[in-house]
Design an enzyme around this catalytic site. Structure first.
Site, short mmCIF file in Angstrom:
data_model
loop_
_atom_site.label_atom_id
_atom_site.label_comp_id
_atom_site.label_asym_id
_atom_site.label_seq_id
_atom_site.Cartn_x
_atom_site.Cartn_y
_atom_site.Cartn_z
N ASN A 44 0.83 -1.20 0.00
CA ASN A 44 0.00 0.00 0.00
C ASN A 44 0.86 1.26 0.00
O ASN A 44 1.94 1.30 0.61
CB ASN A 44 -1.02 0.00 1.14
CG ASN A 44 -0.44 -0.21 2.51
OD1 ASN A 44 0.55 -0.90 2.69
ND2 ASN A 44 -1.04 0.40 3.52
N ILE A 45 0.38 2.24 -0.72
CA ILE A 45 1.06 3.53 -0.85
C ILE A 45 0.06 4.62 -0.52
O ILE A 45 -0.94 4.77 -1.23
CB ILE A 45 1.64 3.72 -2.27
CG1 ILE A 45 2.66 2.60 -2.58
CG2 ILE A 45 2.29 5.09 -2.40
CD1 ILE A 45 3.30 2.67 -3.96
N GLU A 46 0.32 5.33 0.57
CA GLU A 46 -0.64 6.33 1.04
C GLU A 46 -0.26 7.73 0.56
O GLU A 46 0.80 7.93 -0.05
CB GLU A 46 -0.70 6.27 2.58
CG GLU A 46 -1.19 4.90 3.04
CD GLU A 46 -1.45 4.80 4.52
OE1 GLU A 46 -0.96 5.66 5.29
OE2 GLU A 46 -2.15 3.85 4.92
N CYS A 55 -4.21 0.53 -2.25
CA CYS A 55 -4.03 -0.71 -1.49
C CYS A 55 -2.93 -1.59 -2.07
O CYS A 55 -2.65 -1.55 -3.28
CB CYS A 55 -5.33 -1.51 -1.47
SG CYS A 55 -6.64 -0.73 -0.53
N GLU A 57 -2.82 -4.93 -2.51
CA GLU A 57 -3.20 -5.98 -3.46
C GLU A 57 -3.51 -5.41 -4.84
O GLU A 57 -3.21 -6.01 -5.86
CB GLU A 57 -4.36 -6.84 -2.94
CG GLU A 57 -5.62 -6.12 -2.53
CD GLU A 57 -5.60 -5.68 -1.06
OE1 GLU A 57 -4.70 -4.92 -0.68
OE2 GLU A 57 -6.53 -6.07 -0.32
N CYS A 90 -10.35 -5.05 1.26
CA CYS A 90 -11.42 -4.04 1.25
C CYS A 90 -12.33 -4.25 0.05
O CYS A 90 -12.00 -4.95 -0.91
CB CYS A 90 -10.83 -2.63 1.27
SG CYS A 90 -10.21 -2.06 -0.32
N CYS A 93 -10.91 -3.40 -3.41
CA CYS A 93 -9.99 -4.42 -3.94
C CYS A 93 -10.75 -5.66 -4.39
O CYS A 93 -10.39 -6.29 -5.38
CB CYS A 93 -8.94 -4.79 -2.89
SG CYS A 93 -7.73 -3.46 -2.69
N1 THU Z 1 -5.36 -1.41 2.72
C1 THU Z 1 -4.85 -2.29 1.82
O1 THU Z 1 -3.72 -2.12 1.33
N2 THU Z 1 -5.60 -3.33 1.46
C2 THU Z 1 -6.85 -3.59 1.95
O2 THU Z 1 -7.52 -4.50 1.47
C3 THU Z 1 -7.34 -2.83 3.08
C4 THU Z 1 -6.67 -1.54 3.32
C5 THU Z 1 -4.54 -0.27 3.11
C6 THU Z 1 -5.08 1.05 2.62
C7 THU Z 1 -4.49 2.01 3.62
O3 THU Z 1 -3.19 2.35 3.19
C8 THU Z 1 -4.36 1.19 4.90
O4 THU Z 1 -4.46 -0.17 4.51
C9 THU Z 1 -5.42 1.50 5.94
O5 THU Z 1 -6.70 1.41 5.39
#
Ligand code: THU
Length: 137
Positions: A44-46, A55, A57, A90, A93
């Site tokens: 994940n890259i915010e 996300c 995946e 989520c 995804c």
């Molecule tokens: N996140 C994922 O990478 N995959 C998911 O299926 C659920 C959420 C990440 C997004 C965000 O960077 C962090 O988790 C918190 O939501």
């Protein structure tokens, strides 16, 4: 020698360590196996503008697509996070998996202690919206 499933889990764990998650601090790693036995990873890259977060995946799937693979050449995906049970992908995804992976593609959900549960893409988003739903337009 570790088997391919163990390798996928370890690659997802390694990818997770590279996650850019300064806001949530919740790191997610993913790895994806192609039919010619290549492995692509993602994390994940915010962003400070939160809605731009991506996300782990989805990044792994896009990584494989960017390298010329598609739903018919992807065998399985593994997703890992620091959760009590296995990580639950989520909704966004699940929607992306339902379009960019085959319904019977294996999804290995995992946590950092290597607890795993395996599902098929179709199990994770039954009754999904797809391009077919727009066929009357
Ligand atoms: N996140 C994922 O990478 N995959 C998911 O299926 C659920 C959420 C990440 C997004 C965000 O960077 C962090 O988790 C918190 O939501």
């Amino acid at each position: 020698m570790e088997n391919i499933r163990e390798l996928l889990i370890n690659k997802a764990l390694l990818a997770r360590e590279k996650a850019y998650a300064p806001y949530s601090k919740f790191k997610v790693g993913a790895s994806l196996l192609t039919s010619d036995n290549k492995i692509f990873t993602g994390f994940n890259i915010e962003n400070a503008s939160y809605s731009l977060c991506m996300c782990g995946e989805r990044n792994a799937i896009y990584n494989a697509y960017l390298n010329g693979y598609n739903k018919d050449s992807i065998k399985s995906i593994c997703i890992v996070a620091d959760t009590d049970g296995v990580v639950s992908p989520c909704g966004a995804c699940r929607q992306v998996m339902s379009e960019l992976l085959n319904k019977d593609t294996e999804v290995i959900l995992c946590n950092i202690n290597k607890k795993t549960e395996t599902y098929k893409v179709g199990d994770l988003l039954p009754f999904s919206f797809s391009g077919d739903d727009m066929k009357n337009v």
